[in-house]
Design a protein around this motif. Structure first.
Motif, PDB file in Angstrom:
ATOM      1  N   THR A  94       0.820  -1.216   0.000  1.00  0.00           N
ATOM      2  CA  THR A  94       0.000   0.000   0.000  1.00  0.00           C
ATOM      3  C   THR A  94       0.853   1.265   0.000  1.00  0.00           C
ATOM      4  O   THR A  94       0.407   2.314  -0.480  1.00  0.00           O
ATOM      5  CB  THR A  94      -0.930  -0.011   1.212  1.00  0.00           C
ATOM      6  N   TRP A 148       3.718   1.657  -1.574  1.00  0.00           N
ATOM      7  CA  TRP A 148       4.552   1.777  -2.774  1.00  0.00           C
ATOM      8  C   TRP A 148       4.011   2.832  -3.714  1.00  0.00           C
ATOM      9  O   TRP A 148       2.797   2.962  -3.925  1.00  0.00           O
ATOM     10  CB  TRP A 148       4.616   0.433  -3.488  1.00  0.00           C
ATOM     11  N   ARG A 149       4.919   3.589  -4.299  1.00  0.00           N
ATOM     12  CA  ARG A 149       4.596   4.535  -5.361  1.00  0.00           C
ATOM     13  C   ARG A 149       5.627   4.366  -6.468  1.00  0.00           C
ATOM     14  O   ARG A 149       6.814   4.171  -6.206  1.00  0.00           O
ATOM     15  CB  ARG A 149       4.615   5.985  -4.857  1.00  0.00           C
ATOM     16  N   SER A 158      -0.128   4.432  -7.504  1.00  0.00           N
ATOM     17  CA  SER A 158      -0.124   3.488  -6.399  1.00  0.00           C
ATOM     18  C   SER A 158      -0.227   2.069  -6.939  1.00  0.00           C
ATOM     19  O   SER A 158      -0.465   1.836  -8.132  1.00  0.00           O
ATOM     20  CB  SER A 158      -1.289   3.778  -5.464  1.00  0.00           C
ATOM     21  N   ASN A 216      -8.263   7.237  -2.624  1.00  0.00           N
ATOM     22  CA  ASN A 216      -7.439   7.974  -3.597  1.00  0.00           C
ATOM     23  C   ASN A 216      -7.531   7.392  -5.008  1.00  0.00           C
ATOM     24  O   ASN A 216      -6.578   7.514  -5.791  1.00  0.00           O
ATOM     25  CB  ASN A 216      -5.977   8.005  -3.148  1.00  0.00           C
TER      26      ASN A 216
END
Length: 879
Positions: free
Chosen positions: A581, A583-584, A591, A727
């Motif tokens: 969750t 991580w980008r 995401s 988001n």
């Protein structure tokens, strides 16, 4: 050609004086030349048009000169593919084989000519079969595959080659005899390509004879232990280290390997023989038996030309032609006497033959300690580039047997993990070699906690992660930045690029070449880390999960299924979920959930099951194909009332027309079209099998029927549906509705399959079963209806957001335009000269301002800063 006189004498013998002076005798050119002139031989077409040019008066020519002249002519003509084909069609190849059978002297020049003719015909025939177009008729097919196929025509004459081979072994000690012997084996190798010849290899006892002479020099005079010794054959004829005898070993090993691959009866004979044991002897690291490993550099002592003795003048050192002690070991063995440069060639050949035999005889290979011998040999080989072929062969052999029961523990005790990591960390080696090493690590660690622990202790997880990171850096340069839409923003994932190879906002293509090394690294992570808590913790510590997500975004499409499956299994450990969750993407800042939504939509596109505007229209099969403007019934009455057995089936597809949507009918018509091309598909499949195929082709076939959507659904479910919605844009939430209900839709399709199978078999279920099936279908239908309604509202929200985004975009453009106009106006006013009245007005305004101010105009000059009052007070106190 088939006639040879019984009084045929050796060509080297002196002719009888009476015969030489006979007026009826025909003069033969000196040196055994042909009766045909060079001019005639240089123009074969003239010979075919006018055969009288060969021999004008055939009755006056004795059989021997005529035979030699015709054989020499055929030898010249067989060099052409068309002439070689004519020789086969007219039975000339069989006639030449008959001549070989009748020859009484294995040193006769006619034998060499026969071998050359047959070799040319066999080689041209094999090339024609491999490169020619398919036959257009049955007659052409028979001519091509049988009458004009030299391998087929000579398949029943293998016994003649066996007889000739044995005679050459018994009496041929000269280097020229040995070369002829090897050429006879090459003829047998070419004939063995035709499956019809295999039974004749068995019936003529040729396989057993080859097995004996392929191993007798290493294991003894009775290699197979049947009591039939070969001590009557002079070891000078086969048990030396001369180039011809070493070539004999290579040909025998290769021919036995190919025959055992094609025929199980031949395989049993080869396995029972000591061939595997002999091949492993060549992989021993201590050939001289002194207890010290030999030099892996294969250095050969320099020999002066003066020390070379060649008494017989055959171009081979007499020391190499000295026979070794049959069955000896240590320094006296034939293996220890092989020149080191030739030993590398024999070791490479032994590895290739073992690669064929070991998977077919795993018990025999394991019983002889084959895996341990190969592992020691692999550890013994140094990093010399000349040894890379040996290292590659040893790795391929270990891959084929490492999965055998008990070998994981045994190889681990021999430090296999360390050896393989050493090969993998050698970045100067070819990528294929490193990929094979990491594949062996994966198979050693699969389901074996001890080997997984050894991998951690040898710091093996970090190099795997580093390899993925380096690959991702390289891939970011290839894929570039995410593509932009017309509004200048990153493309929405619901608007994929029309080019299949572009990958949209993701990197990757269906036509892209994948890296076998990266596929092997991901597989090794899956086998060595997943399911082991400590290994998973080490993987998280090394940022391995982030590397997998980075790879998922930019990898070729064929690798996505593998990576998503690995991530889904990692999510079974709850400690891995926060890393997912958080991580980008370094490339697009999306995401993990957004990335998975993009993968879902591209998977639907690949499966030809795209939703219209993101909304399901096929309520009966939400995961199937969707067609726009398809009316759906209000209730699924037809699915459980009387089970639809009395419906209308106008198209004859076995399904009630009222229960089929337009998409179903289109799919049914498509399947019917595919049936019409069934023969073509079989032919293409057969052609692909003959071609061998590469890794990309195999992966495409494997992934064609795989559906990645189930793995994506399981992966998002581990995150949590409420957390996944955060988001996300309206378009992404629209796709999330499909992901969230995937499991229910799959279950509904299973009930649909039960219902369709009963209908196809004309089986009417009992009332209870009918109600059960109907209730499940109705439940799925109601859920699909509610999901479609929610998707409609999300679609409207998405379209409104697109309109607002475009309005804001155009508003920003207009605002920027107005600001630029205002700046231009200011610059224009500043550049214009001032008038006298304007200057006077400015001066009066300044004077009025000063008049109102308490500061006089003279006081506006700058003054030094005042001295600190606090310091002055202290000085005054001191005074």
């Amino acid at each position: 050609l088939g006639y040879i006189s019984d009084d045929t004498s050796d060509e080297e013998d002196e002719p009888d004086a009476a015969e030489a002076t006979s007026p009826d005798a025909v003069a033969v050119p000196e040196g055994g030349g042909s009766l045909v002139s060079s001019e005639t031989l240089s123009n074969p077409s003239a010979v075919l048009e006018n055969p009288s040019k060969i021999v004008e008066v055939s009755e006056e020519i004795s059989p021997r000169p005529l035979l030699m002249a015709l054989l020499k002519l055929l030898s010249e003509l067989s060099g052409s593919a068309s002439n070689a084909n004519l020789i086969t069609l007219t039975g000339g190849d069989v006639g030449v084989m008959d001549i070989m059978e009748r020859l009484n002297d294995d040193r006769d020049e006619a034998l060499n000519l026969c071998v050359e003719i047959l070799w040319n015909c066999l080689e041209h025939s094999a090339n024609t079969l491999a490169n020619s177009n398919p036959a257009s008729s049955r007659t052409e097919l028979i001519t091509k595959r049988r009458k004009g196929n030299t391998m087929y025509c000579l398949s029943d004459r293998v016994g003649v080659l066996c007889q000739t081979f044995r005679e050459l072994l018994s009496r041929g000690f000269r280097n020229k005899d040995k070369e002829t012997r090897n050429e006879v084996l090459i003829l047998a190798s070419l004939i063995a390509r035709n499956a019809r010849s295999h039974k004749f290899f068995l019936s003529s006892n040729f396989v057993k004879i080859m097995s004996i002479y392929a191993t007798v020099a290493e294991v003894g005079t009775d290699p197979d232990g049947d009591g039939e010794e070969v001590s009557h054959v002079d070891p000078h004829n086969f048990a030396t280290v001369s180039p011809a005898d070493l070539e004999l070993k290579r040909i025998l090993w290769g021919l036995l390997s190919e025959l055992s691959k094609a025929d199980p009866d031949i395989l049993s004979i080869v396995v029972e023989s000591p061939l595997i044991e002999t091949l492993l002897m060549y992989l021993d690291t201590d050939l001289d038996g002194d207890g010290i490993p030999d030099d892996a550099m294969y250095t050969e002592p320099e020999v002066d030309e003066e020390d070379v003795v060649d008494a017989d003048g055959d171009g081979v050192d007499d020391k190499l032609q000295e026979p070794a002690a049959i069955g000896a070991s240590g320094a006296q063995s034939i293996i220890a006497r092989v020149p080191r440069t030739q030993l590398r060639v024999l070791q490479s050949q032994a590895l290739m033959v073992l690669l064929n035999l070991a998977p077919r005889a795993p018990e025999k290979f394991t019983q002889l300690g084959g895996p341990i011998v190969v592992l020691r040999f692999l550890d013994w080989c140094d990093d010399n580039p000349l040894n890379r072929e040996l290292i590659q062969g040893a790795l391929m052999l270990l891959i084929s047997v490492v999965g055998l029961p008990g070998l994981q523990e045994e190889l681990a005790q021999m430090d296999a993990i360390r050896i393989m990591l050493q090969r993998f960390n050698d970045h100067g080696s070819p990528e294929s070699l490193r990929a094979d090493a990491v594949r062996i690590i994966a198979r050693l660690c699969k389901g074996h906690e001890g080997n997984q622990e050894l991998l951690r202790k040898n710091v093996g997880i970090m190099p795997l992660v580093k390899e993925l990171e380096e690959y991702c850096k390289h891939r970011r340069v290839i894929c570039g930045k995410p593509k932009l839409s017309a509004t200048g923003k990153q493309q929405q994932h619901d608007e994929p690029d029309g080019d299949e190879d572009s990958g949209g906002s993701m990197g990757g293509s269906a036509k892209e070449t994948i890296s076998p090394l990266i596929v092997a690294v991901v597989d090794c992570m899956w086998s060595s880390c997943v399911g082991n808590k400590r290994s998973e913790a080490r993987l998280l510590q090394c940022e391995g999960q982030d590397a997998l997500l980075d790879l998922l975004e930019i990898c070729p499409k064929l690798m996505r299924n593998q990576i998503v499956g690995l991530l889904a299994d990692l999510m079974l450990n709850s400690k891995c979920v926060p890393y997912l969750t958080a991580w980008r993407s370094d490339r697009s800042m999306v995401s993990a959930v957004s990335l998975l939504m993009r993968l879902w939509e591209e998977e639907e596109k690949r499966l030809k099951k795209e939703r219209v505007d993101g909304v399901i229209t096929n309520l009966w099969k939400p995961l199937g194909a969707h067609v726009a403007d398809v009316p759906s019934p209000d209730r699924p009455t037809d699915y459980f009332n009387e089970f639809g057995l009395t419906g209308v089936d106008a198209d004859g597809d076995g399904i009630d027309d009222g229960l089929q949507t337009t998409g179903d009918r289109a799919e049914t018509m498509r399947m019917g079209t595919l049936v019409a091309f069934k023969k073509l598909e079989k032919a293409l499949l057969a052609g692909a099998k003959r071609g061998g195929g590469n890794l990309e082709t195999k992966l495409k076939k494997m992934m064609a029927g795989e559906d990645m959507r189930a793995k994506i659904s399981a992966l998002v479910e581990c995150i949590g549906w409420d957390a996944a919605k955060e988001n996300l844009s309206a378009a992404e939430r629209l796709t999330l509705t499909m992901v969230q209900n995937h499991r229910v839709f799959v279950r509904a399709e299973e009930w649909m399959a039960v219902r369709d199978s009963l209908m196809a078999d004309s089986v009417k279920p009992i009332l209870a079963d009918s109600l059960l099936i109907g209730s499940h279908l109705e439940e799925a239908f109601n859920l699909a209806t509610s999901v479609a309604s929610e998707q409609q509202s999300l679609y409207k929200e998405k379209m409104q957001s697109i309109v607002d985004e475009e309005s804001n975009f155009f508003g920003s453009i207009l605002l920027q335009r107005d600001q630029e106009i205002h700046q231009l106006q200011i610059k224009k006013k500043a550049s214009m000269p001032k008038s006298l009245a304007k200057r006077k007005a400015e001066k009066e305004a300044k004077a009025a301002m000063l008049a109102k101010s308490t500061i006089r105009e003279g006081d506006m000059t700058p003054k030094p800063p005042p001295v600190s009052m606090t310091v002055m007070d202290d000085e005054e106190k001191k005074e």
